[in-house]
Design an enzyme around this catalytic site. Structure first.
Site, PDB file in Angstrom:
ATOM      1  N   GLU A 180       0.802  -1.169   0.040  1.00 17.47           N
ATOM      2  CA  GLU A 180      -0.018   0.063  -0.029  1.00 17.47           C
ATOM      3  C   GLU A 180       0.862   1.282  -0.005  1.00 17.47           C
ATOM      4  O   GLU A 180       0.335   2.340   0.239  1.00 17.47           O
ATOM      5  CB  GLU A 180      -0.881  -0.001   1.291  1.00 17.47           C
ATOM      6  CG  GLU A 180      -2.011  -1.160   1.099  1.00 17.47           C
ATOM      7  CD  GLU A 180      -3.283  -0.891   0.431  1.00 17.47           C
ATOM      8  OE1 GLU A 180      -3.750   0.068   0.567  1.00 17.47           O
ATOM      9  OE2 GLU A 180      -3.696  -1.885  -0.219  1.00 17.47           O
ATOM     10  N   HIS A 253      -4.114   1.403   7.501  1.00 12.72           N
ATOM     11  CA  HIS A 253      -2.996   1.786   7.138  1.00 12.72           C
ATOM     12  C   HIS A 253      -2.212   2.320   8.309  1.00 12.72           C
ATOM     13  O   HIS A 253      -3.014   2.904   9.318  1.00 12.72           O
ATOM     14  CB  HIS A 253      -2.770   2.989   5.834  1.00 12.72           C
ATOM     15  CG  HIS A 253      -3.300   2.842   4.799  1.00 12.72           C
ATOM     16  ND1 HIS A 253      -3.976   3.251   3.842  1.00 12.72           N
ATOM     17  CD2 HIS A 253      -3.120   1.608   3.956  1.00 12.72           C
ATOM     18  CE1 HIS A 253      -4.379   2.943   2.832  1.00 12.72           C
ATOM     19  NE2 HIS A 253      -3.576   1.648   2.879  1.00 12.72           N
ATOM     20  N   CYS A 374      -2.762  11.028   3.789  1.00 10.85           N
ATOM     21  CA  CYS A 374      -3.232  10.486   2.880  1.00 10.85           C
ATOM     22  C   CYS A 374      -3.434  10.946   1.560  1.00 10.85           C
ATOM     23  O   CYS A 374      -3.010  10.520   0.688  1.00 10.85           O
ATOM     24  CB  CYS A 374      -4.888   9.755   2.951  1.00 10.85           C
ATOM     25  SG  CYS A 374      -5.106   8.762   4.596  1.00 10.85           S
TER      26      CYS A 374
END
Ligand code: SUG
Length: 452
Positions: A180, A253, A374
């Protein structure tokens, strides 16, 4: 091993420009905000303007700011591969009629969260002295997995100078190597141009039985491969497991529970599976390079649930020019979560490394689980590397104004589930993105619809 130090190095944040299809499809199991806002009406224009507002705020505060264009959605070529035919608009309408759930995966504007675009190792950390990127395969979630070809193409365009940059393709897109990107990667250093200690946070080992109710999206196998490909020195590289408890609370995450900048690691008490061992390893590997400072939010003050609700850690921890102490650029939600607001007030009143909190309204992105951290990919560069970035990906105020005007011309104000099937949506978006390739230096063949 090259351990050059450039004291004039800076970190550039490349924010993702929110695409015109920004919507709430509830696609990300384990992402609490995404699940709870499913099928709500989204506001694409506001979403893009909120993101640009953050970029302007960072620029005005004295930080360099970059931008990445959105991926073209819907992903027509994948829908064609699934047997839908006709013009692009016909493919979209047919796919939406036959397989609406699948069609919505192909519509996601999720490339806005560029912290998931790639893992970045600055040149002082890499054996060949170049800055390395590994495109993230995002193999866990279908809608995100579809971003990788766009990301690689984009990175190769923005960082095309192979004397300075190495762009790696995504790892094989299998669950074994699920990756990711930078959202699960932290770097500690004396300053951005100095050799650092890179910390890769993974959620599981391939093949091991799942210990969480929510998926662990990053494997140990993936991060080991990235560290090898980047030529990192094992003496300054750490692989640490995220705590299953954090994943189950909605920290899909690591950047939902931890953030690092320079020599500071800011994290939640329950962020890591083996916290004490990790902190000891950072201290040992930093020896001779810098003295790490650990800022821990205790669960007794901020519960994991409040950390996830407020996105306290999904912040940009930055040092504005001339400031002695760092600023935490956090979402507005931190002010609306009483435990977090109280703890932050105590934090800045103390004499630790974090001296201020600057909040941003990023409501539209937040409702899909995407906070300030993000929305940006961090790239620390030397002067020479900065000069080698393709001009046009770095923003100035007129550049931001041009993008805002473009958003104003093309983006819908709202997008609800009933608006999505509209074949005009496709034509409308292609027109907008085609124009974008003349505002940003993408060239007339950047998007797939421009190549057919
Ligand atoms: O992958 N949300 C994204 C949010 C990514 C946040 N990134 C970082 N933490 N760095 C995700 O879960 C939701 C899309 C939807 O449901 O429509 C989504 O993809």
């Amino acid at each position: 091993m090259t351990t050059t130090t450039s004291t004039s190095a800076v970190e550039i944040n490349f924010d993702g420009l929110v695409g015109p299809t920004h919507n709430y499809a509830g696609l990300s199991f384990g992402n609490v905000a995404s699940a709870s806002n499913r099928d709500q009406i989204s506001r694409p224009r506001d979403a893009a303007l909120q993101g640009l507002g953050k970029m302007r705020a960072m620029l005005r505060a004295g930080l360099p700011q970059g931008v990445f264009p959105p991926v073209a959605r819907p992903e027509i070529n994948v829908l064609r591969a699934l047997g839908f035919a006709g013009t692009d608009a016909e493919v979209w309408a047919a796919a939406f009629d036959a397989e609406p759930a699948l069609a919505r995966q192909a519509l996601a504007a999720s490339s806005m969260w560029t912290a998931n675009a790639a893992t970045v190792s600055p040149s002082p950390d890499c054996a060949d002295g170049r800055l390395h990127f590994t495109t993230a395969n995002l193999a866990t979630m279908l809608h995100r997995f579809l971003e990788a070809p766009h990301t690689e193409r984009l990175l190769r365009r923005a960082f095309s100078d192979t004397a300075h940059f190495a762009v790696h393709a995504a790892l094989p897109p299998h669950a074994t190597f699920a990756d990711e990107g930078a959202a699960n990667h932290m770097r500690l250093c004396a300053h951005h141009g100095a050799p650092g200690v890179e910390v890769f946070v993974y959620g599981r080992e391939a093949g091991a039985a799942a210990t969480e109710k929510f998926p662990a999206r990053q494997t140990l196998e993936s991060v080991r491969a990235i560290a090898r490909a980047h030529g990192l020195d094992p003496a300054r590289t750490i692989f640490a497991r995220q705590s299953p408890r954090a994943i189950d609370a909605g920290a899909f995450h690591n950047d939902v529970v931890a953030v690092a900048n320079e020599n500071v690691l800011f994290f939640h008490e329950h962020a890591f599976a083996e916290k004490d061992a990790l902190l000891a390893e950072i201290s040992a590997k930093a020896e001779g390079l810098f003295t790490p400072v650990f800022v821990e939010a205790p669960a007794a003050r901020v519960s994991l649930e409040d950390a996830v609700r407020s996105y306290l850690f999904n912040a940009q921890l930055v040092r504005f020019p001339g400031e002695d102490r760092m600023t935490l650029v956090a979402p507005k939600e931190v002010e609306e979560t009483p435990s977090v607001a109280a703890w932050l007030a105590d934090l800045v009143a103390g004499n630790g490394p974090i001296g201020a909190v600057l909040t941003m309204n990023l409501r539209e992105s937040m409702r899909n689980g995407g906070g300030p951290a993000c929305l940006r990919l961090r790239v620390a560069v030397t002067d020479a590397e900065r000069a080698a970035i393709r001009p046009g990906f770095l923003l100035d105020e007129p550049g931001i104004a041009a993008l805002e005007a473009w958003v104003g011309r093309h983006y819908r104000e709202t997008l609800g589930p009933d608006d999505l099937r509209d074949p005009n949506l496709v034509t409308e978006i292609w027109r907008a993105l085609d124009e974008l390739t003349r505002i940003l230096p993408l060239g007339g063949d950047f998007y797939p619809f421009q190549r057919t």
